[in-house]
Design a protein around this motif. Structure first.
Motif, PDB file in Angstrom:
ATOM      1  N   LYS A 228       4.421   8.455   7.157  1.00 39.03           N
ATOM      2  CA  LYS A 228       4.680   9.610   6.587  1.00 39.03           C
ATOM      3  C   LYS A 228       4.288   9.717   4.887  1.00 39.03           C
ATOM      4  O   LYS A 228       4.173  10.804   4.318  1.00 39.03           O
ATOM      5  CB  LYS A 228       6.041  10.197   6.715  1.00 39.03           C
ATOM      6  N   LEU A 229       4.287   8.341   4.427  1.00 38.36           N
ATOM      7  CA  LEU A 229       4.054   8.115   3.033  1.00 38.36           C
ATOM      8  C   LEU A 229       2.522   7.741   2.829  1.00 38.36           C
ATOM      9  O   LEU A 229       2.390   7.599   1.490  1.00 38.36           O
ATOM     10  CB  LEU A 229       4.945   6.841   2.563  1.00 38.36           C
ATOM     11  N   ARG A 230       1.864   8.120   3.684  1.00 36.95           N
ATOM     12  CA  ARG A 230       0.341   7.710   3.548  1.00 36.95           C
ATOM     13  C   ARG A 230      -0.064   8.694   2.310  1.00 36.95           C
ATOM     14  O   ARG A 230      -0.729   8.465   1.548  1.00 36.95           O
ATOM     15  CB  ARG A 230      -0.467   8.058   4.731  1.00 36.95           C
ATOM     16  N   PRO A 231       0.162  10.141   2.440  1.00 37.86           N
ATOM     17  CA  PRO A 231      -0.407  10.965   1.344  1.00 37.86           C
ATOM     18  C   PRO A 231       0.042  10.246  -0.120  1.00 37.86           C
ATOM     19  O   PRO A 231      -0.704  10.295  -0.918  1.00 37.86           O
ATOM     20  CB  PRO A 231       0.322  12.322   1.612  1.00 37.86           C
ATOM     21  N   HIS A 232       1.175   9.897  -0.197  1.00 35.72           N
ATOM     22  CA  HIS A 232       1.706   9.288  -1.513  1.00 35.72           C
ATOM     23  C   HIS A 232       0.843   8.136  -1.857  1.00 35.72           C
ATOM     24  O   HIS A 232       0.378   8.116  -2.980  1.00 35.72           O
ATOM     25  CB  HIS A 232       3.146   9.091  -1.389  1.00 35.72           C
ATOM     26  N   PHE A 233       0.675   7.271  -1.010  1.00 32.96           N
ATOM     27  CA  PHE A 233      -0.347   5.973  -1.349  1.00 32.96           C
ATOM     28  C   PHE A 233      -1.765   6.091  -1.248  1.00 32.96           C
ATOM     29  O   PHE A 233      -2.267   5.548  -2.076  1.00 32.96           O
ATOM     30  CB  PHE A 233       0.291   4.922  -0.269  1.00 32.96           C
ATOM     31  N   TYR A 234      -2.086   7.239  -0.383  1.00 30.71           N
ATOM     32  CA  TYR A 234      -3.735   7.459  -0.404  1.00 30.71           C
ATOM     33  C   TYR A 234      -3.925   8.070  -1.608  1.00 30.71           C
ATOM     34  O   TYR A 234      -5.332   8.232  -1.854  1.00 30.71           O
ATOM     35  CB  TYR A 234      -3.758   8.065   0.860  1.00 30.71           C
ATOM     36  N   SER A 235      -3.301   9.082  -2.061  1.00 31.75           N
ATOM     37  CA  SER A 235      -3.660   9.755  -3.416  1.00 31.75           C
ATOM     38  C   SER A 235      -3.539   8.779  -4.608  1.00 31.75           C
ATOM     39  O   SER A 235      -3.709   9.441  -5.744  1.00 31.75           O
ATOM     40  CB  SER A 235      -2.600  10.872  -3.421  1.00 31.75           C
ATOM     41  N   SER A 236      -2.648   7.693  -4.485  1.00 36.44           N
ATOM     42  CA  SER A 236      -2.441   6.874  -5.826  1.00 36.44           C
ATOM     43  C   SER A 236      -3.703   6.547  -6.663  1.00 36.44           C
ATOM     44  O   SER A 236      -4.990   6.437  -5.960  1.00 36.44           O
ATOM     45  CB  SER A 236      -1.945   5.716  -5.493  1.00 36.44           C
ATOM     46  N   GLU A 237      -3.916   6.399  -7.706  1.00 36.04           N
ATOM     47  CA  GLU A 237      -4.984   5.777  -8.713  1.00 36.04           C
ATOM     48  C   GLU A 237      -5.245   4.405  -8.230  1.00 36.04           C
ATOM     49  O   GLU A 237      -6.247   3.903  -8.356  1.00 36.04           O
ATOM     50  CB  GLU A 237      -4.584   6.135 -10.166  1.00 36.04           C
ATOM     51  N   LYS A 238      -4.173   3.598  -7.715  1.00 35.92           N
ATOM     52  CA  LYS A 238      -4.223   2.283  -7.419  1.00 35.92           C
ATOM     53  C   LYS A 238      -4.803   2.318  -5.977  1.00 35.92           C
ATOM     54  O   LYS A 238      -4.392   2.876  -5.087  1.00 35.92           O
ATOM     55  CB  LYS A 238      -2.956   1.481  -7.420  1.00 35.92           C
ATOM     56  N   ALA A 239      -6.088   1.466  -5.864  1.00 38.79           N
ATOM     57  CA  ALA A 239      -6.679   1.487  -4.495  1.00 38.79           C
ATOM     58  C   ALA A 239      -5.953   0.676  -3.808  1.00 38.79           C
ATOM     59  O   ALA A 239      -6.011   0.741  -2.338  1.00 38.79           O
ATOM     60  CB  ALA A 239      -8.250   0.907  -4.526  1.00 38.79           C
ATOM     61  N   GLU A 240      -5.120  -0.405  -3.974  1.00 35.15           N
ATOM     62  CA  GLU A 240      -4.418  -1.239  -3.205  1.00 35.15           C
ATOM     63  C   GLU A 240      -2.991  -1.294  -3.820  1.00 35.15           C
ATOM     64  O   GLU A 240      -2.399  -2.246  -4.418  1.00 35.15           O
ATOM     65  CB  GLU A 240      -5.053  -2.783  -3.394  1.00 35.15           C
ATOM     66  N   PRO A 241      -2.143  -0.277  -3.406  1.00 29.13           N
ATOM     67  CA  PRO A 241      -0.871  -0.194  -3.914  1.00 29.13           C
ATOM     68  C   PRO A 241      -0.152  -1.413  -3.073  1.00 29.13           C
ATOM     69  O   PRO A 241      -0.599  -1.711  -2.038  1.00 29.13           O
ATOM     70  CB  PRO A 241      -0.283   1.235  -3.413  1.00 29.13           C
ATOM     71  N   ASP A 242       0.908  -1.795  -3.406  1.00 27.07           N
ATOM     72  CA  ASP A 242       1.827  -2.880  -3.006  1.00 27.07           C
ATOM     73  C   ASP A 242       3.103  -2.577  -2.643  1.00 27.07           C
ATOM     74  O   ASP A 242       3.543  -1.416  -3.042  1.00 27.07           O
ATOM     75  CB  ASP A 242       1.524  -4.196  -3.570  1.00 27.07           C
ATOM     76  N   LEU A 243       3.925  -3.613  -2.182  1.00 29.63           N
ATOM     77  CA  LEU A 243       5.461  -3.628  -1.813  1.00 29.63           C
ATOM     78  C   LEU A 243       6.133  -2.963  -3.001  1.00 29.63           C
ATOM     79  O   LEU A 243       6.997  -2.117  -2.773  1.00 29.63           O
ATOM     80  CB  LEU A 243       6.023  -4.823  -1.427  1.00 29.63           C
ATOM     81  N   THR A 244       5.678  -3.421  -4.462  1.00 31.29           N
ATOM     82  CA  THR A 244       6.431  -2.991  -5.531  1.00 31.29           C
ATOM     83  C   THR A 244       6.394  -1.465  -5.436  1.00 31.29           C
ATOM     84  O   THR A 244       7.362  -0.490  -5.920  1.00 31.29           O
ATOM     85  CB  THR A 244       5.618  -3.619  -6.658  1.00 31.29           C
ATOM     86  N   ASP A 245       5.056  -0.944  -5.043  1.00 35.50           N
ATOM     87  CA  ASP A 245       5.170   0.494  -5.184  1.00 35.50           C
ATOM     88  C   ASP A 245       6.008   1.378  -4.260  1.00 35.50           C
ATOM     89  O   ASP A 245       6.545   2.487  -4.458  1.00 35.50           O
ATOM     90  CB  ASP A 245       3.585   1.007  -4.914  1.00 35.50           C
ATOM     91  N   PHE A 246       6.308   0.425  -3.187  1.00 33.48           N
ATOM     92  CA  PHE A 246       7.157   1.101  -1.980  1.00 33.48           C
ATOM     93  C   PHE A 246       8.592   1.149  -2.592  1.00 33.48           C
ATOM     94  O   PHE A 246       9.250   2.079  -2.507  1.00 33.48           O
ATOM     95  CB  PHE A 246       7.049   0.455  -0.848  1.00 33.48           C
TER      96      PHE A 246
END
Length: 303
Positions: A228-246
Motif C-alpha cells: 500500500k506504500l507504493r504510491p508514497h515511494f513511487y512518487s518520491s524524488e529519490k529513484a531509490e528510496p531505502d529503509l531510512t525512508d520507511f
C-alpha cells in the motif's frame, strides 16, 4: 462461496486466456509491446510504475517476473534484456530506456525495503546482545534525557509506556524494527518526538507511549507488506528510496496518529482499536490521492 468461485474462475480465464489474447491484439494493432504502450500512455510516475510492475508480474517469463519481485539484480542489464526481448528500438523510442529504468529502480528499492524491514521485524530482542542493550539504553536517554536510567529492569520503564518492568517483552511482535523506529524518531526529530511523548501523558487522553509506538510500527509494516506504500515511494524524488525512508514514514504515522487521537477525544484506551482503524483508513485514502506522500509539517521544516 459461489461468488468466490466465480471470481476465481473469471480471474483464471482473464489471465490465462483473455489477457494474452488482448496483449497480442494490441501489439499487432499498435506495433508496440505492453511495456512500451505504458511508457507512452502514463505520464504520472506512480501509475506508470505500478502498471509496469503489474505487466512484469504477469509475464510468462521467469526472468521478466524477477524484475518485479527481486531486490537484488542489475537494472541496466535487465533494461537491456527487456528491450531486446520486446524488440524496442532505442533510436525510435528514445524515452523508453530511461523511463523503464526509473520504474525498475523504484520497484527494486521497494522490494529491498520490505526485505530489510522483515529481517528487522523477525530479529528478536536479545538481552545478551550488547548492541541491542545499548540501543535500549539509548532509547531511555533520548526520551528521558533529564533522568539517568536507574537500572536495566524496573518499573521506571512504564514511564516510557512499556507494559512491564522489562521492555524486551513488548518488542516480541515487531522485534528490533520496533526499537529501531522508536529510536530513529527521537534521533532525527528530537523536538517532535519529545512532544509526542509528552502528549501521551495527557491527563485525560493519554496513552502508553511505547506500546502505541510499537503498534504504529505494525501499522506501517502491514502497509509496506501489502504494498500500500507504493504510491508514497513511487512518487518520491529519490529513484531509490531505502529503509531510512520507511523509518521517516513511521515518524509521520506516529506523530499524526497522536494528533488524531487527541483530536478525537477518546473516552478511554478501549477506543484504541476503533480509532486505529479510522486513522488507517485515512492514511489509505491519502495514498490514493494526487498527493500520496506521507510527510508531516515538522518533517518539511527539518529537511
Amino acid at each position: 462461496m459461489l461468488t468466490d468461485w466465480l471470481h476465481e474462475w473469471w480471474t483464471k480465464l482473464y489471465f490465462v486466456l483473455l489477457r494474452p489474447m488482448l496483449k497480442w491484439l494490441l501489439r499487432h494493432v499498435t506495433g508496440k509491446c505492453e511495456l512500451l504502450r505504458i511508457t507512452y500512455e502514463e505520464s504520472d510516475r506512480v501509475s506508470r510504475t505500478k502498471r509496469i510492475e503489474s505487466s512484469l508480474n504477469y509475464s510468462s517469463s521467469v526472468d521478466v517476473r524477477r524484475c518485479a519481485t527481486d531486490s537484488d539484480y542489475d537494472i541496466s542489464e535487465s533494461v537491456s534484456n527487456l528491450m531486446k526481448l520486446k524488440d524496442v528500438v532505442p533510436e525510435v523510442h528514445t524515452q523508453f530506456e530511461p523511463t523503464l529504468k526509473d520504474s525498475l529502480l523504484r520497484i527494486r528499492a521497494y522490494n529491498k525495503i520490505l526485505k530489510e524491514a522483515e529481517a528487522l521485524r523477525t530479529t528478536k530482542y536479545d538481552a545478551e546482545n550488547k548492541a541491542h542493550e545499548k540501543q535500549l539504553t539509548e532509547l531511555w536517554s533520548l526520551y528521558k534525557s533529564d533522568v539517568p536510567l536507574p537500572q536495566r529492569v524496573g518499573p521506571h520503564w512504564q514511564e516510557l509506556g512499556f507494559q512491564g518492568h522489562d521492555p524486551k517483552t513488548d518488542f516480541r511482535g515487531m522485534g528490533m524494527l520496533g526499537l529501531q523506529q522508536l529510536t530513529f524518531f527521537a534521533v532525527n526529530y528530537p523536538e517532535s518526538a519529545v512532544r509526542v511523548f509528552s502528549q501521551s501523558h495527557h491527563p485525560q487522553y493519554g496513552f502508553s507511549f511505547a506500546i502505541v509506538a510499537i503498534n504504529i510500527t505494525g501499522m506501517g509494516f502491514e502497509l509496506l507488506r501489502k504494498r500500500k506504500l507504493r504510491p508514497h515511494f513511487y512518487s518520491s524524488e529519490k529513484a531509490e528510496p531505502d529503509l531510512t525512508d520507511f523509518h521517516h514514514v513511521y515518524c509521520y504515522l506516529l506523530h499524526d496518529f497522536t494528533q488524531f487521537w487527541l483530536s478525537e477525544k477518546p473516552k478511554d484506551i478501549m477506543e484504541f482499536s476503533r480509532l486505529h482503524n479510522k486513522f488507517l483508513k485515512q492514511v489509505k485514502q491519502k495514498l490514493k490521492s494526487d498527493s500520496p506522500t506521507l510527510r508531516a509539517a515538522f518533517q518539511e521544516d527539518s529537511s
